[in-house]
Design a protein around this motif. Structure first.
Motif, PDB file in Angstrom:
ATOM      1  N   PRO A   1      13.161 -14.402  80.107  1.00 18.19           N
ATOM      2  CA  PRO A   1      13.813 -14.209  81.236  1.00 18.19           C
ATOM      3  C   PRO A   1      14.996 -13.672  81.236  1.00 18.19           C
ATOM      4  O   PRO A   1      15.318 -13.033  82.263  1.00 18.19           O
ATOM      5  CB  PRO A   1      13.974 -15.919  81.682  1.00 18.19           C
ATOM      6  CG  PRO A   1      12.693 -16.562  80.967  1.00 18.19           C
ATOM      7  CD  PRO A   1      12.682 -15.787  79.785  1.00 18.19           C
ATOM      8  N   GLY A   2      15.881 -13.546  80.029  1.00 16.04           N
ATOM      9  CA  GLY A   2      16.927 -12.983  79.902  1.00 16.04           C
ATOM     10  C   GLY A   2      16.906 -11.251  80.409  1.00 16.04           C
ATOM     11  O   GLY A   2      17.788 -10.706  81.223  1.00 16.04           O
ATOM     12  N   ALA A   3      15.698 -10.664  79.835  1.00 18.04           N
ATOM     13  CA  ALA A   3      15.757  -9.366  80.284  1.00 18.04           C
ATOM     14  C   ALA A   3      15.390  -9.109  81.825  1.00 18.04           C
ATOM     15  O   ALA A   3      16.026  -8.147  82.286  1.00 18.04           O
ATOM     16  CB  ALA A   3      14.640  -8.723  79.461  1.00 18.04           C
ATOM     17  N   MET A   4      14.858  -9.936  82.447  1.00 16.10           N
ATOM     18  CA  MET A   4      14.574 -10.018  84.187  1.00 16.10           C
ATOM     19  C   MET A   4      15.710 -10.178  84.604  1.00 16.10           C
ATOM     20  O   MET A   4      15.873  -9.523  85.777  1.00 16.10           O
ATOM     21  CB  MET A   4      13.430 -10.789  84.265  1.00 16.10           C
ATOM     22  CG  MET A   4      12.871 -10.892  85.737  1.00 16.10           C
ATOM     23  SD  MET A   4      11.418 -12.057  85.988  1.00 16.10           S
ATOM     24  CE  MET A   4      12.328 -13.486  85.433  1.00 16.10           C
ATOM     25  N   LEU A   5      16.670 -11.111  84.232  1.00 16.30           N
ATOM     26  CA  LEU A   5      17.558 -11.701  85.224  1.00 16.30           C
ATOM     27  C   LEU A   5      19.008 -11.482  84.460  1.00 16.30           C
ATOM     28  O   LEU A   5      20.011 -11.851  85.241  1.00 16.30           O
ATOM     29  CB  LEU A   5      17.440 -13.208  85.298  1.00 16.30           C
ATOM     30  CG  LEU A   5      16.270 -13.618  86.010  1.00 16.30           C
ATOM     31  CD1 LEU A   5      15.864 -14.956  86.167  1.00 16.30           C
ATOM     32  CD2 LEU A   5      16.223 -13.013  87.437  1.00 16.30           C
ATOM     33  N   GLU A   6      19.014 -10.708  83.218  1.00 18.46           N
ATOM     34  CA  GLU A   6      20.724 -10.865  82.722  1.00 18.46           C
ATOM     35  C   GLU A   6      21.550  -9.968  83.680  1.00 18.46           C
ATOM     36  O   GLU A   6      22.461 -10.556  83.420  1.00 18.46           O
ATOM     37  CB  GLU A   6      20.298 -10.134  81.495  1.00 18.46           C
ATOM     38  CG  GLU A   6      21.566  -9.825  80.584  1.00 18.46           C
ATOM     39  CD  GLU A   6      21.330  -9.325  79.231  1.00 18.46           C
ATOM     40  OE1 GLU A   6      22.009  -9.701  78.251  1.00 18.46           O
ATOM     41  OE2 GLU A   6      20.385  -8.471  79.057  1.00 18.46           O
ATOM     42  N   LYS A   7      21.019  -8.788  83.940  1.00 15.32           N
ATOM     43  CA  LYS A   7      22.071  -7.943  84.927  1.00 15.32           C
ATOM     44  C   LYS A   7      22.557  -8.683  86.045  1.00 15.32           C
ATOM     45  O   LYS A   7      23.675  -8.861  86.511  1.00 15.32           O
ATOM     46  CB  LYS A   7      21.497  -6.778  85.071  1.00 15.32           C
ATOM     47  CG  LYS A   7      21.593  -5.809  83.931  1.00 15.32           C
ATOM     48  CD  LYS A   7      21.274  -4.455  84.079  1.00 15.32           C
ATOM     49  CE  LYS A   7      21.095  -3.869  82.896  1.00 15.32           C
ATOM     50  NZ  LYS A   7      21.497  -2.517  82.920  1.00 15.32           N
ATOM     51  N   PHE A   8      21.500  -9.256  86.594  1.00  8.64           N
ATOM     52  CA  PHE A   8      21.759 -10.165  87.986  1.00  8.64           C
ATOM     53  C   PHE A   8      22.660 -11.325  87.685  1.00  8.64           C
ATOM     54  O   PHE A   8      23.589 -11.470  88.445  1.00  8.64           O
ATOM     55  CB  PHE A   8      20.522 -10.545  88.480  1.00  8.64           C
ATOM     56  CG  PHE A   8      20.682 -11.206  89.892  1.00  8.64           C
ATOM     57  CD1 PHE A   8      20.919 -10.305  91.004  1.00  8.64           C
ATOM     58  CD2 PHE A   8      20.663 -12.568  90.107  1.00  8.64           C
ATOM     59  CE1 PHE A   8      20.901 -10.853  92.270  1.00  8.64           C
ATOM     60  CE2 PHE A   8      20.520 -13.132  91.413  1.00  8.64           C
ATOM     61  CZ  PHE A   8      20.794 -12.406  92.640  1.00  8.64           C
ATOM     62  N   LYS A   9      22.504 -11.859  86.609  1.00  5.36           N
ATOM     63  CA  LYS A   9      23.209 -12.994  86.304  1.00  5.36           C
ATOM     64  C   LYS A   9      24.806 -12.470  86.025  1.00  5.36           C
ATOM     65  O   LYS A   9      25.792 -13.084  86.478  1.00  5.36           O
ATOM     66  CB  LYS A   9      22.762 -13.935  84.986  1.00  5.36           C
ATOM     67  CG  LYS A   9      23.512 -15.093  84.603  1.00  5.36           C
ATOM     68  CD  LYS A   9      23.146 -15.780  83.474  1.00  5.36           C
ATOM     69  CE  LYS A   9      23.861 -16.991  82.986  1.00  5.36           C
ATOM     70  NZ  LYS A   9      23.825 -18.264  83.707  1.00  5.36           N
ATOM     71  N   GLY A  10      24.890 -11.280  85.316  1.00  6.93           N
ATOM     72  CA  GLY A  10      26.104 -10.810  85.012  1.00  6.93           C
ATOM     73  C   GLY A  10      26.945 -10.513  86.215  1.00  6.93           C
ATOM     74  O   GLY A  10      28.196 -10.644  86.421  1.00  6.93           O
ATOM     75  N   VAL A  11      26.346  -9.842  87.311  1.00  7.60           N
ATOM     76  CA  VAL A  11      27.144  -9.843  88.658  1.00  7.60           C
ATOM     77  C   VAL A  11      27.455 -11.180  89.216  1.00  7.60           C
ATOM     78  O   VAL A  11      28.527 -11.189  90.131  1.00  7.60           O
ATOM     79  CB  VAL A  11      26.053  -8.940  89.521  1.00  7.60           C
ATOM     80  CG1 VAL A  11      26.730  -8.479  90.881  1.00  7.60           C
ATOM     81  CG2 VAL A  11      25.810  -7.574  88.797  1.00  7.60           C
ATOM     82  N   LEU A  12      26.773 -12.174  89.056  1.00  7.03           N
ATOM     83  CA  LEU A  12      27.179 -13.314  89.727  1.00  7.03           C
ATOM     84  C   LEU A  12      28.342 -13.870  89.410  1.00  7.03           C
ATOM     85  O   LEU A  12      28.964 -14.793  90.125  1.00  7.03           O
ATOM     86  CB  LEU A  12      26.033 -14.343  89.561  1.00  7.03           C
ATOM     87  CG  LEU A  12      24.708 -14.141  90.223  1.00  7.03           C
ATOM     88  CD1 LEU A  12      23.629 -15.364  89.942  1.00  7.03           C
ATOM     89  CD2 LEU A  12      24.844 -14.102  91.882  1.00  7.03           C
ATOM     90  N   HIS A  13      28.995 -13.633  88.354  1.00  6.20           N
ATOM     91  CA  HIS A  13      30.159 -14.009  87.805  1.00  6.20           C
ATOM     92  C   HIS A  13      31.275 -13.810  88.646  1.00  6.20           C
ATOM     93  O   HIS A  13      32.365 -14.351  88.783  1.00  6.20           O
ATOM     94  CB  HIS A  13      30.456 -13.770  86.215  1.00  6.20           C
ATOM     95  CG  HIS A  13      29.616 -14.415  85.412  1.00  6.20           C
ATOM     96  ND1 HIS A  13      29.562 -15.770  85.390  1.00  6.20           N
ATOM     97  CD2 HIS A  13      28.742 -13.666  84.603  1.00  6.20           C
ATOM     98  CE1 HIS A  13      28.795 -15.953  84.262  1.00  6.20           C
ATOM     99  NE2 HIS A  13      28.045 -14.836  83.811  1.00  6.20           N
TER     100      HIS A  13
END
Length: 131
Positions: A1-13
Motif C-alpha cells: 500500500p505504501g507505493a500506492m498511497l505514499e505521495k498522497f499521504k505526504g501531501v496530507l500533512h
C-alpha cells in the motif's frame, strides 16, 4: 500500500480536511467535463463510465481521509475489510495468512464474491501463497 498511497499521504500533512474534500470534488468535476461534446459532461458518467468504478472511488474517499492518522497499510486493510463486509455481509473475512489476498480478490471481482472465495479456497496452496 505504501507505493500506492505514499505521495498522497505526504501531501496530507499540509492539507486540511476541506482541501481533501475540494481535491476529490475537483477530480470528479474534471473527469465529468473531460470531453467537450456532448455539452452535458455528466453523460460521460452515465453512458461510458463503469458505475462500479465510480462507486468504488466514491466509497474510498472516507478511507483515504484516514491517512492523516493511520499508516497506508492500516487504511487499505480497513477499506478491504469494509468492502468485503459489504460484498458478503453474512461471511466473516478470513483471519489467516490469506485474508488480504481473499479480500482483494473479492473487491476486484465486483460481484459474485462467494464464488471468488470458494475458487480461492479450492485453488492449490501454491497458488494461494502466490496471491
Amino acid at each position: 500500500p505504501g507505493a500506492m498511497l505514499e505521495k498522497f499521504k505526504g501531501v496530507l500533512h499540509t492539507a486540511t480536511p476541506a482541501d481533501l474534500a475540494f481535491y476529490f470534488f475537483h477530480w470528479l468535476t474534471d473527469l465529468s467535463g473531460a470531453e467537450g461534446r456532448p455539452l452535458a459532461g455528466a453523460e460521460k458518467f452515465v453512458l461510458r463510465f463503469p458505475r462500479a468504478v465510480l462507486s468504488a472511488f466514491l466509497w474510498s474517499i472516507p478511507y483515504l481521509q484516514q491517512l492523516t492518522g493511520s499508516s497506508e497499510t492500516e487504511v487499505v486493510e480497513r477499506y478491504l475489510e469494509a468492502r468485503f463486509a459489504n460484498a458478503l455481509p453474512d461471511v466473516l473475512p478470513p483471519t489467516d495468512g490469506t485474508s488480504i489476498a481473499v479480500m482483494r480478490l473479492v473487491v476486484m471481482a465486483q460481484s459474485a464474491g462467494a464464488l471468488v472465495v470458494e475458487a480461492f479456497r479450492q485453488s492449490p496452496k501454491i497458488v494461494q501463497q502466490l496471491l
